[in-house]
Design a protein around this motif. Structure first.
Motif, PDB file in Angstrom:
ATOM      1  N   ALA A   1       0.850  -1.185   0.000  1.00  0.00           N
ATOM      2  CA  ALA A   1       0.000   0.000   0.000  1.00  0.00           C
ATOM      3  C   ALA A   1       0.888   1.237   0.000  1.00  0.00           C
ATOM      4  O   ALA A   1       1.547   1.537   0.990  1.00  0.00           O
ATOM      5  N   GLY A   2       0.923   1.929  -1.115  1.00  0.00           N
ATOM      6  CA  GLY A   2       1.756   3.119  -1.213  1.00  0.00           C
ATOM      7  C   GLY A   2       0.930   4.356  -1.503  1.00  0.00           C
ATOM      8  O   GLY A   2      -0.283   4.302  -1.638  1.00  0.00           O
ATOM      9  N   ASN A   3       1.607   5.487  -1.569  1.00  0.00           N
ATOM     10  CA  ASN A   3       0.970   6.746  -1.943  1.00  0.00           C
ATOM     11  C   ASN A   3       0.883   6.775  -3.455  1.00  0.00           C
ATOM     12  O   ASN A   3       1.792   7.264  -4.130  1.00  0.00           O
ATOM     13  N   ASP A   4      -0.186   6.257  -3.986  1.00  0.00           N
ATOM     14  CA  ASP A   4      -0.265   5.961  -5.417  1.00  0.00           C
ATOM     15  C   ASP A   4      -1.250   6.886  -6.119  1.00  0.00           C
ATOM     16  O   ASP A   4      -2.459   6.766  -5.960  1.00  0.00           O
ATOM     17  N   LYS A   5      -0.731   7.800  -6.931  1.00  0.00           N
ATOM     18  CA  LYS A   5      -1.606   8.713  -7.664  1.00  0.00           C
ATOM     19  C   LYS A   5      -2.435   7.963  -8.694  1.00  0.00           C
ATOM     20  O   LYS A   5      -3.530   8.390  -9.063  1.00  0.00           O
ATOM     21  N   ASN A   6      -1.923   6.806  -9.158  1.00  0.00           N
ATOM     22  CA  ASN A   6      -2.671   6.023 -10.145  1.00  0.00           C
ATOM     23  C   ASN A   6      -3.952   5.450  -9.571  1.00  0.00           C
ATOM     24  O   ASN A   6      -4.891   5.127 -10.290  1.00  0.00           O
ATOM     25  N   ALA A   7      -3.971   5.284  -8.231  1.00  0.00           N
ATOM     26  CA  ALA A   7      -5.155   4.716  -7.588  1.00  0.00           C
ATOM     27  C   ALA A   7      -6.356   5.643  -7.731  1.00  0.00           C
ATOM     28  O   ALA A   7      -7.502   5.225  -7.610  1.00  0.00           O
ATOM     29  N   ARG A   8      -6.061   6.942  -7.983  1.00  0.00           N
ATOM     30  CA  ARG A   8      -7.160   7.905  -8.104  1.00  0.00           C
ATOM     31  C   ARG A   8      -7.672   8.022  -9.533  1.00  0.00           C
ATOM     32  O   ARG A   8      -8.619   8.746  -9.801  1.00  0.00           O
ATOM     33  N   LYS A   9      -7.025   7.340 -10.456  1.00  0.00           N
ATOM     34  CA  LYS A   9      -7.473   7.380 -11.842  1.00  0.00           C
ATOM     35  C   LYS A   9      -8.710   6.508 -12.027  1.00  0.00           C
ATOM     36  O   LYS A   9      -8.886   5.509 -11.336  1.00  0.00           O
ATOM     37  N   THR A  10      -9.542   6.884 -12.986  1.00  0.00           N
ATOM     38  CA  THR A  10     -10.731   6.092 -13.273  1.00  0.00           C
ATOM     39  C   THR A  10     -10.328   4.739 -13.844  1.00  0.00           C
ATOM     40  O   THR A  10      -9.573   4.668 -14.806  1.00  0.00           O
ATOM     41  N   LYS A  11     -10.808   3.665 -13.223  1.00  0.00           N
ATOM     42  CA  LYS A  11     -10.440   2.317 -13.652  1.00  0.00           C
ATOM     43  C   LYS A  11     -11.375   1.784 -14.729  1.00  0.00           C
ATOM     44  O   LYS A  11     -10.996   0.931 -15.514  1.00  0.00           O
ATOM     45  N   PHE A  12     -12.609   2.270 -14.733  1.00  0.00           N
ATOM     46  CA  PHE A  12     -13.562   1.835 -15.750  1.00  0.00           C
ATOM     47  C   PHE A  12     -14.720   2.817 -15.800  1.00  0.00           C
ATOM     48  O   PHE A  12     -14.900   3.632 -14.893  1.00  0.00           O
ATOM     49  N   LEU A  13     -15.492   2.751 -16.848  1.00  0.00           N
ATOM     50  CA  LEU A  13     -16.684   3.577 -16.995  1.00  0.00           C
ATOM     51  C   LEU A  13     -17.917   2.692 -17.027  1.00  0.00           C
ATOM     52  O   LEU A  13     -17.845   1.519 -17.384  1.00  0.00           O
ATOM     53  N   ASN A  14     -19.042   3.283 -16.672  1.00  0.00           N
ATOM     54  CA  ASN A  14     -20.283   2.510 -16.763  1.00  0.00           C
ATOM     55  C   ASN A  14     -20.706   2.410 -18.232  1.00  0.00           C
ATOM     56  O   ASN A  14     -20.181   3.095 -19.108  1.00  0.00           O
ATOM     57  N   THR A  15     -21.676   1.567 -18.480  1.00  0.00           N
ATOM     58  CA  THR A  15     -22.076   1.253 -19.853  1.00  0.00           C
ATOM     59  C   THR A  15     -22.582   2.465 -20.617  1.00  0.00           C
ATOM     60  O   THR A  15     -22.276   2.635 -21.809  1.00  0.00           O
ATOM     61  N   SER A  16     -23.320   3.341 -19.967  1.00  0.00           N
ATOM     62  CA  SER A  16     -23.875   4.509 -20.662  1.00  0.00           C
ATOM     63  C   SER A  16     -22.774   5.446 -21.145  1.00  0.00           C
ATOM     64  O   SER A  16     -22.846   5.990 -22.260  1.00  0.00           O
ATOM     65  N   ASP A  17     -21.722   5.645 -20.333  1.00  0.00           N
ATOM     66  CA  ASP A  17     -20.604   6.499 -20.740  1.00  0.00           C
ATOM     67  C   ASP A  17     -19.777   5.854 -21.847  1.00  0.00           C
ATOM     68  O   ASP A  17     -19.285   6.538 -22.756  1.00  0.00           O
ATOM     69  N   ILE A  18     -19.607   4.538 -21.767  1.00  0.00           N
ATOM     70  CA  ILE A  18     -18.881   3.820 -22.818  1.00  0.00           C
ATOM     71  C   ILE A  18     -19.605   3.971 -24.152  1.00  0.00           C
ATOM     72  O   ILE A  18     -18.984   4.181 -25.207  1.00  0.00           O
ATOM     73  N   LEU A  19     -20.920   3.897 -24.125  1.00  0.00           N
ATOM     74  CA  LEU A  19     -21.715   4.031 -25.348  1.00  0.00           C
ATOM     75  C   LEU A  19     -21.558   5.424 -25.956  1.00  0.00           C
ATOM     76  O   LEU A  19     -21.462   5.572 -27.184  1.00  0.00           O
ATOM     77  N   LYS A  20     -21.494   6.439 -25.100  1.00  0.00           N
ATOM     78  CA  LYS A  20     -21.293   7.808 -25.585  1.00  0.00           C
ATOM     79  C   LYS A  20     -19.956   7.923 -26.322  1.00  0.00           C
ATOM     80  O   LYS A  20     -19.864   8.515 -27.404  1.00  0.00           O
ATOM     81  N   ILE A  21     -18.911   7.366 -25.710  1.00  0.00           N
ATOM     82  CA  ILE A  21     -17.578   7.406 -26.316  1.00  0.00           C
ATOM     83  C   ILE A  21     -17.567   6.673 -27.651  1.00  0.00           C
ATOM     84  O   ILE A  21     -17.053   7.170 -28.656  1.00  0.00           O
ATOM     85  N   GLU A  22     -18.157   5.487 -27.670  1.00  0.00           N
ATOM     86  CA  GLU A  22     -18.153   4.674 -28.895  1.00  0.00           C
ATOM     87  C   GLU A  22     -18.865   5.387 -30.034  1.00  0.00           C
ATOM     88  O   GLU A  22     -18.396   5.369 -31.183  1.00  0.00           O
ATOM     89  N   ASN A  23     -19.981   6.025 -29.722  1.00  0.00           N
ATOM     90  CA  ASN A  23     -20.745   6.721 -30.769  1.00  0.00           C
ATOM     91  C   ASN A  23     -19.940   7.854 -31.398  1.00  0.00           C
ATOM     92  O   ASN A  23     -19.981   8.066 -32.611  1.00  0.00           O
ATOM     93  N   VAL A  24     -19.172   8.577 -30.575  1.00  0.00           N
ATOM     94  CA  VAL A  24     -18.341   9.672 -31.090  1.00  0.00           C
ATOM     95  C   VAL A  24     -17.152   9.128 -31.868  1.00  0.00           C
ATOM     96  O   VAL A  24     -16.814   9.622 -32.953  1.00  0.00           O
ATOM     97  N   VAL A  25     -16.514   8.104 -31.334  1.00  0.00           N
ATOM     98  CA  VAL A  25     -15.328   7.515 -31.959  1.00  0.00           C
ATOM     99  C   VAL A  25     -15.636   6.989 -33.355  1.00  0.00           C
ATOM    100  O   VAL A  25     -14.825   7.105 -34.277  1.00  0.00           O
ATOM    101  N   LYS A  26     -16.809   6.427 -33.528  1.00  0.00           N
ATOM    102  CA  LYS A  26     -17.177   5.824 -34.811  1.00  0.00           C
ATOM    103  C   LYS A  26     -17.468   6.845 -35.906  1.00  0.00           C
ATOM    104  O   LYS A  26     -17.587   6.489 -37.086  1.00  0.00           O
ATOM    105  N   LEU A  27     -17.576   8.132 -35.528  1.00  0.00           N
ATOM    106  CA  LEU A  27     -17.873   9.166 -36.516  1.00  0.00           C
ATOM    107  C   LEU A  27     -16.686   9.454 -37.430  1.00  0.00           C
ATOM    108  O   LEU A  27     -16.854   9.986 -38.524  1.00  0.00           O
ATOM    109  N   GLU A  28     -15.484   9.109 -36.982  1.00  0.00           N
ATOM    110  CA  GLU A  28     -14.272   9.406 -37.746  1.00  0.00           C
ATOM    111  C   GLU A  28     -13.504   8.125 -38.043  1.00  0.00           C
ATOM    112  O   GLU A  28     -13.305   7.299 -37.164  1.00  0.00           O
ATOM    113  N   TRP A  29     -13.040   7.976 -39.294  1.00  0.00           N
ATOM    114  CA  TRP A  29     -12.184   6.828 -39.612  1.00  0.00           C
ATOM    115  C   TRP A  29     -10.752   7.154 -39.227  1.00  0.00           C
ATOM    116  O   TRP A  29     -10.165   8.144 -39.700  1.00  0.00           O
ATOM    117  N   HIS A  30     -10.188   6.339 -38.369  1.00  0.00           N
ATOM    118  CA  HIS A  30      -8.785   6.495 -37.983  1.00  0.00           C
ATOM    119  C   HIS A  30      -8.362   5.219 -37.253  1.00  0.00           C
ATOM    120  O   HIS A  30      -9.167   4.628 -36.523  1.00  0.00           O
TER     121      HIS A  30
END
Length: 372
Positions: A156-185
């Protein structure tokens, strides 16, 4: 030549002829608990060490770690893993110096881990701890130690990474996917694949079109792309990472459209894509993880959702599978984890949405059962 004889299930007797610290040849006999493959590897290790005082001497901790790496890991793991082992050995040497293997106790080891946690991410220390524990456990199996002093260690250390978001809920993931699919890259393609498969970054950029079976809705993951060392195809993280996973219709249709567009653009730019890479914008130049994460961060800011990394999409995929009612064993195999405990240990913190879903399932089950 060392001989291996099975005396009971997962119990072996190994005989070898080695040199002691005085340069004298000596016949030794060892008991080994483990698989036959492990026993044979250890017997090979005895043979490799017979010209270097064998295993009859009092090993220094750092010497034993070096022997373990050279015998069991060097040339058998990818370049990234080899570097991690070498860094681990360097830290052991710096901290423990000439400490004998048999003098390592739980308190000394805990103090070592505490020191590492002062200026390193907890995940980094945990990775090192796991490798050290495996190596020391080998010493226990071979009778050099009676118990593993790494067992029961608190990390157990003083870990700034522990404060990072580890995952998103399904509704937020869907929002990201919809935007990502608008552009080919290619980076957008990597994100969509991560959302739908939970594959690791190196696995995604190592995918070729030959790995995708559109007729049977399958993706074969049996290699990675080593972007840091070899700049070429490499092995997967471990044997369990080699897998064939099912892909849903949404991902399959997206990849078909993406491939058509890729062919058109590559033809226009005169790019042959001789390696047949899925996620590539040039001949043999897959995208950097950093560039994908920068795009993801900007997309999250645009949508006003918590910032997330490509690797966190792997965690999010797991949450989605659990929400869909997929059993943990299948999830473990799909993610390429070595065993189910890895899946359980990583994903102990679940979203409020998942907790609510589980409560609803419990109520529905028992209400149905009791006729309420």
């Amino acid at each position: 030549m060392a001989t291996v004889k099975e005396i009971a299930k997962n119990k072996f007797e190994i005989r070898a002829r080695v040199k002691n610290e005085f340069g004298e040849w000596k016949n030794i006999k060892r008991r080994f608990n483990g698989t036959k493959k492990e026993a044979n590897l250890f017997a090979t290790g005895l043979e490799l060490e017979k010209d270097n005082e064998g295993l009859t001497k009092d090993w220094k901790l750092v010497e034993y770690m070096e022997m373990f790496f050279k015998t069991f890991k060097k040339g058998k793991v990818n370049a990234g893993s080899e570097k991690l082992y070498l860094n681990m050995i360097k830290d052991v040497k710096t901290h423990f110096g000439k400490l004998l293997l048999k003098k390592l106790d739980p308190l000394k080891y805990q103090l070592f881990i505490n020191k590492l946690c002062e200026d390193r991410a907890t995940s980094t220390v945990l990775s090192m701890h796991k490798r050290l524990k495996v190596a020391i456990n080998h010493a226990v199996k071979t009778g050099l130690l009676t118990r593993n002093p790494c067992t029961g260690t608190e990390i157990a250390g003083n870990d700034k990474n522990a404060r990072k978001t580890k995952f998103l809920n399904t509704s937020d993931i869907l929002k990201i996917e919809n935007v990502v699919k608008l552009e080919w890259h290619p980076r957008n393609c990597a994100i969509v694949i991560a959302i739908h498969t939970g594959a690791r970054y190196a696995e995604i950029i190592g995918l070729t079109w030959d790995d995708i079976d559109f007729d049977n809705s399958l993706i074969t993951i049996n290699k990675t792309w080593d972007i840091h060392f070899a700049h070429d195809f490499s092995t997967t993280k471990n044997e369990s990472s080699n897998r064939i996973i099912y892909i849903d219709d949404t991902l399959k249709n997206y990849l078909k459209t993406y491939r058509t567009k890729q062919k058109e653009l590559f033809l226009l730019k005169g790019i042959s894509n001789k390696l047949n890479l899925v996620v590539s914008q040039e001949e043999t130049h897959p995208l950097l993880n950093k560039s994908i994460n920068v795009y993801l961060k900007n997309t999250c800011d645009q949508l006003d959702v918590p910032k997330i990394t490509l690797h966190a999409l792997r965690h999010s995929h797991t949450v989605q599978l659990i929400e869909a009612g997929v059993d943990i064993k299948y999830i473990s195999l799909r993610l390429g984890h070595a065993d189910i405990s890895t899946t359980l240990s990583i994903y102990t913190h679940i979203s409020k949405e998942l907790e609510t879903l589980n409560r609803a399932r419990i109520n529905e089950f028992f209400n149905l059962k009791n006729g309420s």
